[in-house]
Design an enzyme around this catalytic site. Structure first.
Site, PDB file in Angstrom:
ATOM      1  CG  HIS A 193      -1.637   1.213   1.585  1.00 60.54           C
ATOM      2  ND1 HIS A 193      -2.981   1.379   1.325  1.00 60.54           N
ATOM      3  CD2 HIS A 193      -1.236   2.362   2.182  1.00 60.54           C
ATOM      4  CE1 HIS A 193      -3.361   2.574   1.740  1.00 60.54           C
ATOM      5  NE2 HIS A 193      -2.318   3.197   2.271  1.00 60.54           N
TER       6      HIS A 193
ATOM      7  NE  ARG B 182      -1.611   9.165   1.844  1.00 61.78           N
ATOM      8  CZ  ARG B 182      -1.446   7.881   1.536  1.00 61.78           C
ATOM      9  NH1 ARG B 182      -0.299   7.451   1.020  1.00 61.78           N
ATOM     10  NH2 ARG B 182      -2.406   7.022   1.763  1.00 61.78           N
TER      11      ARG B 182
ATOM     12  CG  ASP C 286     -17.325   8.699  14.228  1.00 62.91           C
ATOM     13  OD1 ASP C 286     -18.467   8.262  14.003  1.00 62.91           O
ATOM     14  OD2 ASP C 286     -17.008   9.882  14.077  1.00 62.91           O
TER      15      ASP C 286
END
Lengths: 264, 264, 264, 264, 264
Positions: free
Chosen positions: D186, D199, D208
């Protein structure tokens, strides 16, 4: 109290006028309802809060306008009206519009929403479809073909049900023979309900987020329930990824009857 | 302050009048509630913002109207009322309507929504179903049949729960024997709750986006919880693709009690 | 400007009165919070637009009424209050209500919504559950049992998190031994957070569209995050089909503190 | 017309005052934006209908208040502002708040919603996360580590994109080695965009209904598009069950610029 | 009645003025519509309740403002307008905006929403995409390349359809050869519709919760239906996890024609 009377009198006048008004040259309704290549649009609406709180007399004036809009478009489109309130939680009323060109259905619905009555309508759903020649019937046996020609019993069919259907990707990837075999099974399972349930099919791929709109009319909801149960038991049903959601159920009505119900 | 008193007095009058009014010839409620081939409609509503901000006296007048609408339809339909507020987030109140013809339920609900009280209601959900003779019971052992005849304990059952159910395509594709075997297991697992939980089943295929509406009444929610846990542990549950969503839970009430709660 | 002062003075008075008012005989809060067989209802609300545009003085009067409603029900139910605004997008405030009978929680919430303050609340979610004796702990080793008895560190735990959970059909189809083995792994993975995160479990099957409500209090959200990460890494998590959705996060507060925040 | 002038003059005054006002002791913004163990809250709002219909002069007064609320909380939290209107259908504006304690972010957002400007905001979404030390980087090669230290090109990066991510249960069940190998792939796939796309990663599990919030800034959206395409092509992506939904895209702005846009 | 006349006269004036106004230097529309590296934003709106209840004369003034906003941004962006009302339940109208920089599309949409007409619009959906050089075409046979160059028949194409598409993770994990083979099959299946259906493709990965926006114009909806059916029958379709939802269908219009429809 007087105001109430006034409302009733006004309603009677409106209905009388509707009755005696010379009928405008209407679209060839029978042809639109039976030919392939015709567009069918189902438009469901709910009434907004203002409607309920409006004076009866004002409501009657607006309903008279609804009658006018429908009359005005009769030349080009065939319009059916349904009362969904009390049976469906998605909408209060529904129009089914058949048109040779989808734009003509759009024009009617735009004029409807622009009319004073239309300002109190909230669009809750539109389904667009297209009638086509039967895909699989030519491959059926003569016996089945004959069976499919049996007409439904005459007499009123007060209930109307609309079931949108989407097939999954596997269905469309099957070759025609396999789909034909499954559609034979599907059709055979439905044939004993030919007399009590009237059916009509619209193709929606590309015109909406669906593949088919299936439309039914019946006076016998228990038979209709058995028909759908039979449809869920055949192999073809396993290739369905949306069935209903929402299923819409209501009663067949006319602009006049609807006006009476909504004027209250 | 005086206005508050006025409201209370008005409420007392309304309730007294309801008490002494000659009872209108009612639908054969017992028959509607126990026969197959009867339609059951569950209609859930929430009250709009205007209701909360209305004067108590106006509210009482409107609630009197609610009573009137219910009385007026009693001849044809059997009506039960539930308070959902405080237990469900989907609705404030719910009506269960049993009718020999679905149109009769529709007529009641249309009249309800057309009434002054109804103008403050927002429809949040309708479920339609149909009672039928038991599908699988005829194949059960005599012992099980006897067990199923055991009546629930007498006495009030204040809680009511409605759970809509949709089976998946695999379920309907199973042959009758396999479904029968699983329904036996399902029924056996439920039998020890026969006394504390009253159950009623409605078939919805084709009448709604469901296959079944299961309805329960109980005074013992812990027992009811155990019953549902038991239902989730049997093999048949794995063929369920919707269970609840929404589950509706509330308390059984009457138009009079509901009026008292809502008049405040 | 003067109006603002008036508001502040009124608020101070309200708070003083709350302080000196003789405490009403309260429900045995400790018992309700620690016993099995107790119902727990989580009710989340958002404030409507009117609230924000109301005069501070009117708001203070209404908040005083909220205090009154809570006091009035204290005899039967244990009520906790949470501020969700600023941390959750689903609601502004939440009540947790413990009651021996679910009807008592309903009565409180109905009275709350009927109160002037309540008319400005929009119900955004209710979760119902039930406390039960531990299912799996009796099968754990003595060491684990001892570990589970370790109390969380004293001191305030300002954050509260509610996570609704629904297991899939496969979970309920597993035999008790397999579930026991997985729950051991689950519990072991959680034990190092025993001191900084306080937990409470409610069973919801049949009472709501869930199987469990998990409730947490902590002062250390990073530890809490690690705890949930650990829970997601054990095998039992793969049998979960709903985890949160919504997860509710807020801060523990009191009616007094909440009133101060909302009076502004 | 005069009113319009008045509005413009008022706006100029507000902006001048903002310009010359002594800067309040601000939170160590750089530290909050670069340290692990910091909470990041993304709060998205839409403006209500009243806002659009308000007089420009009133809007300017309210926007001045917004400036005040932001200033007041600067001591504890780092606040960034984004304009989403015109690019996202979920919200008109978004705040990103960094805080050492989540309560401090809550306090800012509560004060914001309590402010006159805030009364016209409708909360449309909150995402909570936590910065942590890199999980996998310590296991990467020196070359990769060096590559990751390359800073993005200087100069403005007007576009900001927020993508919430939830991994599936299989991901968390993998052992650390397998996840490490996939995260290497990745990261390698992303490294050629190091210069044009900035980023930042937040961990959300338990805070959440997510596992990660990924935040991006860029001046080159075509490069950003290619970066995300590359991310979707690696094996790790197959363990993602939510990616976006909603993805939020907007432009980086300041309270001053936002005020200018919203004052119109 | 007089008011109605006044409205008609005002409308005529507005349209005349639009006609004679010197055309502002427009963005190189042809280039924006045909080049790679251009951003395409589809913004769908519905009209709020106030619009319907506004006086015709006020509506005409606001629609004149709409014309102004469009003119003002023509220098930087290419704007197309669609009437969705009557065919889609998601929106009443839609703008398609092509821009070299996404910020320029944002500026137009912000100005639109800030305009008096815009205050009556409710954003119901935005889709962002990017035009790119064809991915797979370079690998196609010369015959296919030639076929793809065939232009669609001249003449008006009144219907426009927008279908958002998201591929699943498996698609992106396939190697380029396999995707190329499937895209060849996909393209071959579509080529017989080259003349009656005009197509345009936008790439959305990272710019929205989609991978592609597919845009179509046609005068022959039955052909378009057959095209989409053909697309659903090829292997590549099985790697699609979102197709439509919503599909948007409407008619191509101009600001002038739209103004006429909305002025009623």
């Amino acid at each position: 109290m007087q105001r109430r009377w006034a409302g009733t009198v006004a309603l009677v006048c409106v209905l009388l006028m509707a009755w005696v008004s010379p009928s405008i040259a209407a679209a060839d309704r029978e042809k639109l309802l039976s030919s392939p290549g015709v567009y069918g649009t189902f438009a469901a609406f709910s009434l907004d809060d203002d409607w309920g709180k409006m004076e009866p007399a004002s409501r009657i004036v607006q309903l008279k306008g609804l009658k006018g809009v429908v009359e005005q478009h009769r030349e080009k489109v065939a319009i059916d009206v349904y009362l969904l309130r009390g049976l469906s939680d998605r909408a209060d009323l529904m129009f089914r519009v058949h048109a040779a060109e989808l734009r003509d259905a759009q024009k009617f619905l735009v004029d409807l929403q622009n009319s004073p009555f239309g300002k109190n309508l909230k669009m809750t759903g539109i389904l667009n479809g297209l009638t086509k020649k039967a895909n699989y019937v030519p491959g059926f046996s003569d016996e089945m073909k004959a069976g499919l020609k049996v007409k439904s019993d005459p007499g009123p069919k007060p209930y109307a049900i609309v079931i949108p259907i989407r097939k999954n990707a596997e269905w469309w990837a099957l070759d025609q023979d396999k789909r034909m075999a499954m559609m034979k099974e599907h059709t055979e399972a439905s044939m004993s309900y030919q007399k009590t349930v009237k059916r009509k099919l619209y193709h929606s791929t590309g015109l909406d987020d669906l593949d088919f709109i299936t439309y039914f009319e019946t006076s016998n909801l228990e038979d209709f329930h058995s028909l759908i149960l039979a449809m869920e038991g055949v192999k073809e049903f396993q290739y369905t990824r949306r069935f209903g959601h929402p299923l819409l159920i209501g009663t067949v009505t006319s602009v006049e009857e609807l006006s009476e119900v909504l004027a209250q």
